[in-house]
Scaffold this motif. Structure first.
Motif, short mmCIF file in Angstrom:
data_model
loop_
_atom_site.label_atom_id
_atom_site.label_comp_id
_atom_site.label_asym_id
_atom_site.label_seq_id
_atom_site.Cartn_x
_atom_site.Cartn_y
_atom_site.Cartn_z
N ASN A 140 0.84 -1.20 0.00
CA ASN A 140 0.00 0.00 0.00
C ASN A 140 0.88 1.26 0.00
O ASN A 140 0.63 2.19 0.75
CB ASN A 140 -0.93 0.00 1.22
CG ASN A 140 -1.90 -1.13 1.16
OD1 ASN A 140 -2.41 -1.47 0.10
ND2 ASN A 140 -2.16 -1.73 2.30
N TRP A 141 1.87 1.25 -0.85
CA TRP A 141 2.84 2.35 -0.88
C TRP A 141 2.19 3.69 -1.18
O TRP A 141 2.57 4.70 -0.61
CB TRP A 141 3.93 2.03 -1.90
CG TRP A 141 5.07 2.98 -1.83
CD1 TRP A 141 5.36 3.97 -2.70
CD2 TRP A 141 6.05 3.06 -0.80
NE1 TRP A 141 6.49 4.65 -2.29
CE2 TRP A 141 6.93 4.11 -1.12
CE3 TRP A 141 6.29 2.34 0.37
CZ2 TRP A 141 8.01 4.45 -0.33
CZ3 TRP A 141 7.36 2.70 1.16
CH2 TRP A 141 8.21 3.73 0.81
N ASP A 142 1.19 3.70 -2.06
CA ASP A 142 0.55 4.98 -2.40
C ASP A 142 -0.17 5.58 -1.19
O ASP A 142 -0.14 6.79 -0.99
CB ASP A 142 -0.42 4.80 -3.57
CG ASP A 142 -1.46 3.72 -3.31
OD1 ASP A 142 -1.22 2.85 -2.45
OD2 ASP A 142 -2.51 3.75 -3.98
N LYS A 143 -0.78 4.76 -0.37
CA LYS A 143 -1.44 5.25 0.84
C LYS A 143 -0.40 5.74 1.85
O LYS A 143 -0.58 6.77 2.49
CB LYS A 143 -2.30 4.15 1.45
CG LYS A 143 -3.27 4.63 2.47
CD LYS A 143 -4.20 3.50 2.88
CE LYS A 143 -5.32 3.99 3.75
NZ LYS A 143 -6.23 2.91 4.10
N SER A 144 0.72 5.00 1.96
CA SER A 144 1.78 5.39 2.88
C SER A 144 2.42 6.70 2.45
O SER A 144 2.71 7.56 3.28
CB SER A 144 2.85 4.31 2.96
OG SER A 144 2.31 3.13 3.49
N THR A 145 2.65 6.86 1.15
CA THR A 145 3.26 8.11 0.68
C THR A 145 2.30 9.28 0.85
O THR A 145 2.75 10.40 1.07
CB THR A 145 3.71 8.00 -0.78
OG1 THR A 145 2.61 7.59 -1.58
CG2 THR A 145 4.86 7.03 -0.93
N ALA A 152 -9.20 -4.81 -0.72
CA ALA A 152 -9.29 -6.23 -0.36
C ALA A 152 -7.94 -6.75 0.12
O ALA A 152 -7.87 -7.61 1.00
CB ALA A 152 -9.77 -7.04 -1.56
N LEU A 153 -6.86 -6.20 -0.43
CA LEU A 153 -5.53 -6.62 -0.01
C LEU A 153 -5.24 -6.21 1.43
O LEU A 153 -4.65 -6.98 2.19
CB LEU A 153 -4.49 -6.03 -0.96
CG LEU A 153 -3.13 -6.69 -0.97
CD1 LEU A 153 -3.25 -8.18 -1.23
CD2 LEU A 153 -2.24 -6.05 -2.01
N GLU A 154 -5.67 -5.02 1.83
CA GLU A 154 -5.51 -4.60 3.22
C GLU A 154 -6.31 -5.50 4.14
O GLU A 154 -5.85 -5.86 5.22
CB GLU A 154 -5.95 -3.15 3.39
CG GLU A 154 -5.00 -2.15 2.83
CD GLU A 154 -5.49 -0.73 3.08
OE1 GLU A 154 -6.00 -0.46 4.17
OE2 GLU A 154 -5.35 0.10 2.17
N PHE A 155 -7.51 -5.85 3.72
CA PHE A 155 -8.34 -6.75 4.50
C PHE A 155 -7.67 -8.11 4.63
O PHE A 155 -7.68 -8.73 5.70
CB PHE A 155 -9.73 -6.88 3.85
CG PHE A 155 -10.68 -7.71 4.64
CD1 PHE A 155 -11.17 -7.26 5.85
CD2 PHE A 155 -11.10 -8.94 4.16
CE1 PHE A 155 -12.05 -8.03 6.59
CE2 PHE A 155 -11.97 -9.72 4.89
CZ PHE A 155 -12.46 -9.26 6.10
N PHE A 156 -7.05 -8.59 3.55
CA PHE A 156 -6.34 -9.87 3.58
C PHE A 156 -5.21 -9.82 4.61
O PHE A 156 -5.06 -10.75 5.41
CB PHE A 156 -5.78 -10.20 2.19
CG PHE A 156 -4.81 -11.34 2.21
CD1 PHE A 156 -5.25 -12.64 2.32
CD2 PHE A 156 -3.44 -11.10 2.13
CE1 PHE A 156 -4.35 -13.69 2.35
CE2 PHE A 156 -2.54 -12.15 2.15
CZ PHE A 156 -2.99 -13.44 2.26
#
Length: 135
Positions: A31-36, A101-105
């Motif tokens: 989730n690099w875009d969210k982190s940046t 969905a990936l964060e949920f995973f």
């Protein structure tokens, strides 16, 4: 129990804890875009918070697995059940529309890993590991 013989359940608990920490790191990379985006809002605070969280987790691992502090073992178990309650409450409520969905995973995989690691600290051989040693 001597200092040389760490019980197998405690060893697995430590490994599961490190695996969950690694998954959290991988989640940050995925989730690099969210982190940046969070970094762009407050770069110094974001960096300090990330480093502090890692240091606290490493200190806690040292406290539980190497210093064998009994209250830290109990706090680990309580914290995991509280986190599961918060996660369940959070997903049971309105929900986060920005989550993928990936964060949920990653959440579904890391939460049970941390809980399993905490529960392994309460097996019969692990309980003896946390009994203070007489010198």
């Amino acid at each position: 129990m001597s200092d040389q013989t760490m019980p197998i359940s405690v060893r697995y608990s430590e490994r599961f804890t490190y695996a969950a920490m690694a998954l959290i790191f991988i989640r940050q990379l995925v989730n690099w875009d969210k982190s940046t985006g969070q970094f762009a809002e407050a770069p110094v605070a974001f960096t300090i918070l990330q480093i502090a969280m890692l240091c606290v987790q490493i200190f806690w691992v040292w406290l539980v697995f190497y210093k064998r502090v009994n209250w830290a073992r109990w706090m680990t178990l309580c914290a995991q059940f509280i986190m599961l309650f918060i996660i369940g409450l959070g997903f049971g409520m309105k929900g986060d529309t920005e989550s993928t969905a990936l964060e949920f995973f990653f959440l579904i995989v890391t939460a049970p890993l941390y809980l399993l690691a905490a529960c392994l600290l309460f097996t019969r051989d692990a309980t003896m590991w946390f009994v203070p040693q007489r010198t």
